[in-house]
Design a protein around this motif. Structure first.
Motif: not given
Length: 301
Positions: A138-142
Motif C-alpha cells: 500500500r506504499l512505495t518507499a524511496v
C-alpha cells in the motif's frame, strides 16, 4: 505558482528525515513542501546514530519544526517523532509516532498513491512493517542510502540501522533505492547556493546560512571548503519524474546486507529498483524555481 496539478496526478508523501545530521535534508524538506504534485501528509523525525549525540531524533524533530516555522502556510503539516534508536534485531519494532503514522496513512482508503521517503535510516519503515505487515503493498518507499552495487560498502544512512535495511529488503515493500554513488552526483557549489537560494526570503537565507555554519565548524571535515552534495533531493525529483524512459534505474534482486555493509546476493524472487542516475539539472532547477516563486509570493502578501 500559477498552475495546478490535476487531482488524479497528485500523490501522498510522508518524509522521514534525520534533519539535524548535516545540512542537506532541509533543502529536500523545503522542495517537497513547495511541490504542488505532493499532498504532504507529514514529516517524521529520524535518528542518526549516537556518534555525535544521544538525542539525535529529538534534535531532528526540533530542526524540522524550525524549518516548517519559516514556511508560513506551506509549513503547516504534521510532524511526528520517529524511533530514537535503531532496531535491536530483525523481529522487534521500535514503536513510535512515526511508525504509527506510516501505518495509518498506508491503510487509508485513498486512491492517491503513497510514497514514504527516507533521507536517513529505514528504522521507522521496518518498524511499521513489523507492526502491521499489511502496509507492504500500500506504499512505495524511496530510500537515499546504501553503498554502490553490486558489492556495497560503508554508507552513513545504512550504518545507522542495518537490521532495518534487512527487514525492508526481505519484505515485499516496493523499494526505490538511491545508493551512495548516485546521490553523490548531486554536487553544488557554495557560490551557486548563495546566488540561487540565499536571496529568496527567510527560508532561503536559513537554508544557506545553516549550511555555511556546518561548513565552518572545525569538527566537520565535509564538505571540502566550497562544495556540497544535496544528496537527499532526488527523493523529491524522482517522484516527479522516475526516469522510467531514461535508463535511470535497474531492477535487481534485493540483497542481504552484512554487518560491514556489503551486499550478499542470495535470491532472485524479491526485486527492488536501484537507481544508477539522477537528473541533477532537473532536480536543482526545480527546487530553485519553486523557492524563488515562493519567496515572491510571500513578499507580495
Amino acid at each position: 505558482m500559477n498552475f495546478q496539478v490535476p487531482d488524479p496526478k497528485r500523490v501522498r508523501v510522508l518524509m522521514n528525515t534525520d534533519a539535524k545530521n548535516e545540512a542537506d535534508d532541509q533543502y529536500a524538506i523545503v522542495h517537497a513542501l513547495l511541490t504542488p504534485m505532493f499532498m504532504n501528509k507529514g514529516m517524521i523525525a529520524a535518528h542518526f546514530g549516537t556518534a555525535r549525540t544521544t538525542e539525535s531524533m529529538e534534535e531532528s524533530y526540533a530542526e524540522v519544526k524550525h524549518v516548517l516555522s519559516l514556511m508560513g502556510d506551506a509549513g503547516e503539516v504534521p510532524v511526528y517523532k520517529g524511533a530514537p534508536q535503531a532496531l535491536q534485531d530483525e523481529q522487534t519494532p521500535v514503536v513510535s509516532e512515526g511508525a504509527e503514522a506510516i501505518i495509518r496513512e498506508a491503510l487509508l482508503d485513498d486512491s492517491h498513491r503513497l510514497f514514504v521517503v527516507f533521507l536517513g535510516p529505514l528504522t521507522d519503515l521496518a518498524s511499521a512493517y513489523l507492526m502491521e505487515p499489511r502496509i507492504a503493498d500500500r506504499l512505495t518507499a524511496v530510500w537515499i542510502g546504501g553503498g554502490p552495487y553490486p558489492n556495497g560498502r560503508s554508507e552513513f544512512n545504512l550504518s545507522n540501522d542495518i537490521h532495518a535495511a534487512n527487514v525492508v529488503m526481505g519484505s515485499n515493500i516496493p523499494l526505490w533505492q538511491v545508493p551512495q554513488n548516485v546521490y553523490g552526483m548531486m554536487r553544488v557549489s557554495l557560490a551557486e547556493l548563495e546566488a540561487r537560494v540565499k536571496p529568496h526570503g527567510e527560508i532561503g537565507k536559513y537554508l544557506f546560512d545553516q549550511l555555511i555554519q556546518y561548513n565552518d565548524d572545525p569538527a566537520h571535515g565535509w564538505p571540502r571548503g566550497e562544495c556540497w552534495g544535496l544528496g537527499d533531493s532526488p527523493a523529491v525529483s524522482l517522484i516527479l519524474d522516475d526516469l522510467e524512459y531514461s535508463d535511470g534505474f535497474v531492477t535487481v534482486p534485493a540483497p542481504r546486507i552484512t554487518a560491514d555493509m556489503h551486499y550478499v546476493h542470495h535470491q532472485t524472487e524479491r526485486l527492488i529498483r536501484v537507481y544508477r542516475n539522477v537528473d541533477v539539472r532537473f532536480t536543482l532547477e526545480d527546487m530553485y524555481a519553486k523557492l524563488e516563486l515562493f519567496a515572491k509570493k510571500q513578499a507580495g502578501k
